[in-house]
Design an enzyme around this catalytic site. Sequence first.
Site, mmCIF file in Angstrom:
data_model
loop_
_atom_site.group_PDB
_atom_site.id
_atom_site.type_symbol
_atom_site.label_atom_id
_atom_site.label_comp_id
_atom_site.label_asym_id
_atom_site.label_seq_id
_atom_site.Cartn_x
_atom_site.Cartn_y
_atom_site.Cartn_z
ATOM 1 N N ARG A 1 -44.039 58.502 14.016
ATOM 2 C CA ARG A 1 -44.777 58.463 15.270
ATOM 3 C C ARG A 1 -45.858 59.530 15.343
ATOM 4 O O ARG A 1 -46.888 59.337 15.970
ATOM 5 C CB ARG A 1 -43.814 58.639 16.456
ATOM 6 C CG ARG A 1 -42.833 57.497 16.646
ATOM 7 C CD ARG A 1 -43.525 56.214 17.086
ATOM 8 N NE ARG A 1 -42.555 55.116 17.113
ATOM 9 C CZ ARG A 1 -42.391 54.235 16.123
ATOM 10 N NH1 ARG A 1 -43.171 54.314 15.039
ATOM 11 N NH2 ARG A 1 -41.483 53.295 16.196
ATOM 12 N N CYS B 1 -34.517 48.412 23.779
ATOM 13 C CA CYS B 1 -35.834 47.787 23.671
ATOM 14 C C CYS B 1 -35.747 46.948 22.413
ATOM 15 O O CYS B 1 -34.859 46.105 22.320
ATOM 16 C CB CYS B 1 -36.931 48.830 23.618
ATOM 17 S SG CYS B 1 -36.622 50.214 22.509
ATOM 18 N N SER B 2 -36.593 47.165 21.429
ATOM 19 C CA SER B 2 -36.433 46.425 20.183
ATOM 20 C C SER B 2 -35.505 47.184 19.243
ATOM 21 O O SER B 2 -34.364 46.794 19.023
ATOM 22 C CB SER B 2 -37.787 46.195 19.515
ATOM 23 O OG SER B 2 -38.608 45.429 20.371
ATOM 24 N N ASN C 1 -45.489 48.159 24.167
ATOM 25 C CA ASN C 1 -45.050 48.663 22.859
ATOM 26 C C ASN C 1 -45.929 49.804 22.338
ATOM 27 O O ASN C 1 -46.924 50.171 22.963
ATOM 28 C CB ASN C 1 -44.959 47.521 21.846
ATOM 29 C CG ASN C 1 -46.323 46.916 21.558
ATOM 30 O OD1 ASN C 1 -47.345 47.586 21.677
ATOM 31 N ND2 ASN C 1 -46.339 45.647 21.199
ATOM 32 N N ILE C 2 -45.553 50.344 21.186
ATOM 33 C CA ILE C 2 -46.234 51.550 20.679
ATOM 34 C C ILE C 2 -47.711 51.312 20.394
ATOM 35 O O ILE C 2 -48.507 52.233 20.497
ATOM 36 C CB ILE C 2 -45.548 52.103 19.401
ATOM 37 C CG1 ILE C 2 -45.490 51.054 18.303
ATOM 38 C CG2 ILE C 2 -44.167 52.660 19.712
ATOM 39 C CD1 ILE C 2 -45.104 51.623 16.942
ATOM 40 N N ASN D 1 -39.397 37.782 20.360
ATOM 41 C CA ASN D 1 -38.455 38.274 19.361
ATOM 42 C C ASN D 1 -37.353 37.267 19.039
ATOM 43 O O ASN D 1 -36.762 37.320 17.964
ATOM 44 C CB ASN D 1 -37.824 39.579 19.849
ATOM 45 C CG ASN D 1 -38.554 40.788 19.292
ATOM 46 O OD1 ASN D 1 -38.646 40.943 18.085
ATOM 47 N ND2 ASN D 1 -39.092 41.616 20.173
#
Lengths: 658, 550
Positions: free
Chosen positions: A384, A338-339, A275-276, A250
């Site tokens: 989501r 997180c991000s 991550n997702i 990142n």
Amino acid sequence: MEHIRMPKVENVRLLDRLSSRKAVLGTLYLTATHVIFAENDSETRKETWVLHSQISSIEKQATTATGCPLLIRCKNFQVIQLVIPQERDCHDIYISLIRLARPVKYEELYCFSFNPKLDKEEREQGWKLVDLNEEYNRMGIPNSYWQISDVNRDYGVCDSYPMEVYVPKSATAHIIVGSSKFRSRRRFPALSYYYKDNNASICRSSQPLSGFSARCLEDEQMLQAIRKANPGSDFIYVVDTRPKLNAMANRAAGKGYENEDNYSNIKFQFIGIENIHVMRNSLQKMLEVCELKSPSMSDFLWGLENSGWLKHIKAIMDAGIFVAKAVAEEGVSVLVHCSDGWDRTAQVCSVASLLLDPYYRTVKGFMVLIEKDWVSFGHKFNHRYGNLDGDPKEISPVIDQFIECVWQLMEQFPCAFEFNERFLIHIQHHIYSCQFGNFLCNSQKERRELNVQERTYSLWAHLWKTRADYLNPLYRSDRSQTQGTLHPRMAPCNFLYKFWSGMYNRFEKGLHPRQSVTDYLMAVKEETQQLEEELEVLGKRLANLQKSQLNDNRVKSKQQDQSEQLGLSASNNSLANTPQEYSNDLKSFPSRSPSQGDEEDSALILTQENLKSSDPDLSTNSDQESGVEDLSCRSLSGGGCLPSEDSGKDSDEAVFLA
Amino acid sequence: MEFAELIKTPRADNVVLHRPFYLAVEGTLCLTGHHLIFSSRRQDNAEELWLLHSNIDSIEKRFVGSLGTIIIKCKDLRIIQLDIPGMEECLNIASSIEALSTLDSVTLMYPFFYRPMFEITEDGWRAFLPHQEFELLSSVTDEWRLSCINKDFSVCPSYPPVVTVPKSIDDEALRKVALFRHGSRFPVLSYYHQKNGMVMMRSSQPLTGTNGRRCKEDEKLINATLRPGKRGYIIDTRSLNVAQQARAKGGGFEQEAHYPQWRRIHKCIERFNILQESLIKLVEACNDQSHNMDRWLSKLEASNWLTHIKEILTAACLAAQCIDREGASVLVHGTEGTDSTLQVTSLAQIILDPRCRTIHGFESLVVREWLQAGHPFQQRCAQSAYSNSKQKWEAPVFLLFLDCVWQILRQFPCSFEFNEQFLIMLFEHAYASQFGTFLGNNENERSKLKLPQKTMSLWSWVNRSEELSKFQNPLFEANSLVIWPSVAPQSLQLWEGVFLRWNRPSKFLDEAHEEMINIIKYNKELQAKVNALRRQLAEMETDDRMQENL
């Protein structure tokens, strides 16, 4: 309704996933909100209701001699296999469902047509059940270190944050705004949980825009302010919940993580949660394992391991445990990010809060927790959980993982939670059902613009009303494990993480224990309560009688009439308490008993007003099928369920049955 | 006393005991002929640990300077560590423990020395006699008889003196059948299903050999259990391949041509060292201290333990299904008929017969289907998961059976009178015990050892109300129905109560169990109170009315 090409198809077969021999014939209906399969069998009249919003995928398989198979997978892990006689009908159903399952406007969602027949006032009361200002007050905020800030009024600073945020007193508007400019999506550090006992806190944010060398004075001051709000500690932890590699990548994009050299008095820590996208694939792999037809033990365990699912659950839990320990044991405040700070951060903050504060382990407190760390801080429910048609890469089981973490804790601490497994399962169901407005949209701002509270109902009020169904009979607020911080074992505790078949194989009732300890104990407790009441009535009668025997005859006979009347009702009551009668009593006990063939209107009327399926179990079929077993633990008809398909389901048995 | 020779150092001071989840304790270690005793010196909280030497599976020594460390791994899977100052003491103690835990003579074992401190209300040795079982049977059917053909163990050394056989088959025929079956284990009655009169029999493999030998009496015997026009099922607990290979060694299976009324089903259940290795791997995985989730699952998978559980349960469900659902009689056998056969017949009875789900009924099942049926406990349970010596006859056959029972108990938590502790207790006593019940490999050996005269029965101890209360399931409600467990992988779990018993904190689970008991106890108390009050009121009201009438 314009999307329904084919409202009704007859002679459709619903296959049992575990055994093709158990197929049932019935009629398939499509309504604006549900897919309904009604069995022909006039005795059972069993119905399967599936909300369009629960549908995650529809698969049309190759036509066979018997018809055209249609496979519907649901977000609550139900899998429905239909065989439709005519290819053309199947195609129409398929095309209709594709559209119905992917609404493009919020107004198409079920919550805007769902009507639980409550008046306006009741609806408004329902939305007031969970009040976050009240919750921060409960934590002891505002106090001399923390205050509510109106810096985000009209969502001017950060559009995914709530209007009201709690920040350190020493953080001026200038600092907050400055810090927000140095954070992804302007999600500046804000308070998630405050630990009264030692002033340590959990704050949350997104990643800093540090790139390779950028600094921001206000952001550094912001972290300093958080540290100062906890006078007992001379540093704070900054926990980056990403794997280090991801965080470093990142930096090239001008984002990244805090440099310990620039921030005074921080200790920086990576705790790698994937991550997702990794999580979405992991769930996919695990569900493939759950769907295997009669897998061997090795297939199952190997597949489970290969999916990595439990490893991810453990990673989230370990992060939560780390934060909770820092706060409770070291007395050090923690900033979690997180991000973007709306997925992993939400998971870790809520797990840590749950470990730290027994309140969040109660029915009401758990609602508050989800409202606090997920709903208000802009967890993107719509993206989501795919409520509206959107980018499939945005979909990921983030809150599912949190809910599973709670279940894993319940397994380790059976007396620590006021609620039971069913509560978690129903919440998961409603996150996807779109039947209530709570989880609509991606942020508080969007919900306000949509006037969600004026136009829909709150899930929390609904669950609160039926909370008796969700209680854990073993919960006692005075138990050692109920009070204070939970201390799950960090390591080595791999074996403590187990596959949750109650969730992921939720609709395969045959796989679950045939008698439920929870239901049994709840029934006993209910009986106990009745006995307590009866004891009181009997006690009064006894006193009356003793008194009357002292009195003169005429008065006595009068009183006796009265007590006889009383006695009648009491003995009726007591009849219900004899063991034989008790089983009947029990049959009607768990109010979740699947009576979706509603008594009042057993005819199937396909209007929304009649859809009462606010209880997730009502939209299922399997419950009814196993109803006898489920409620049976005390009744004689119990246990005598049919052999589970697997008991002899292999080639040998097929041979001998032939 | 010969033990004295083996004990080189009977006592050591300043020994430190380490156990998981406990603080290290300093104390004194004593060795006696049968026990290792550790007692802590702390005045405030004196603590004693008694360990039977026969419970010790393996022992390791380590030295750092003059401080020796002994790691003791027990058959009940517990691991303890003792730090013993002084190299000589440590070596002496280690070698003494080694010698005492591997005594080769049965008569030196503790049960022959144990003197009970409790009053015996019922002699466990006489609590489960074949005649009592037979009386129950003859009250519902007269098609069977008790045969004393084996009264001096001359026909079949691993059978009990009396067995139940079809009435129409005389002892002469039985003698011939015995010659046709491996180890002379001719078919005998294992279970009679009252609901439909179907039966389950068990035996060993027939000795057909490569040239397809047959035995008319054998055919007649098992056909005698069939109703006219009905067929039966033979469940062979070996794969077809293994059964075919057995013919080369003189064994084999029932040929369709000679047993036209029977259908044979092969269900592969593993044996001996495969099971023992599975146990060793499983326990290794459970004791693995690494942090890696993936390794845990793959190790669990690689142990194959749950695969064995699934296979055994599936075979048992199949047998039960044949009897209850298909209305057919069943004959179960593998090779010797002393291991997988008994797992299947005993589990099928738990599924079918509510009596076997009571405490007394389960004890009776263990006696009938395991002890009297000649499961060689002494061989199978000589060593457990930590043993280095790999004798080929050791195998956790009985532990697998108990694990399967636990799996069913977990799925039907209200249908068993006993709880998990009861099963764990049986596991412990099968491997190391002060009681003689599990000594010897069959009734023949037990009678030669004069166990009933010289040792105490486990049942004499368990069946006293003080002990029983620990093993009662508070959720029990008699369930008269057949219970069909699920054998899907999602439904089978690791038996934490045994395999993680020593490596997980149990405090919270214990609390939950306690709470459960309290809920039920309080309910029962209230019920009693209400009933008493109701009676009292009824009496007073009648008195009242009588007075009025006067």
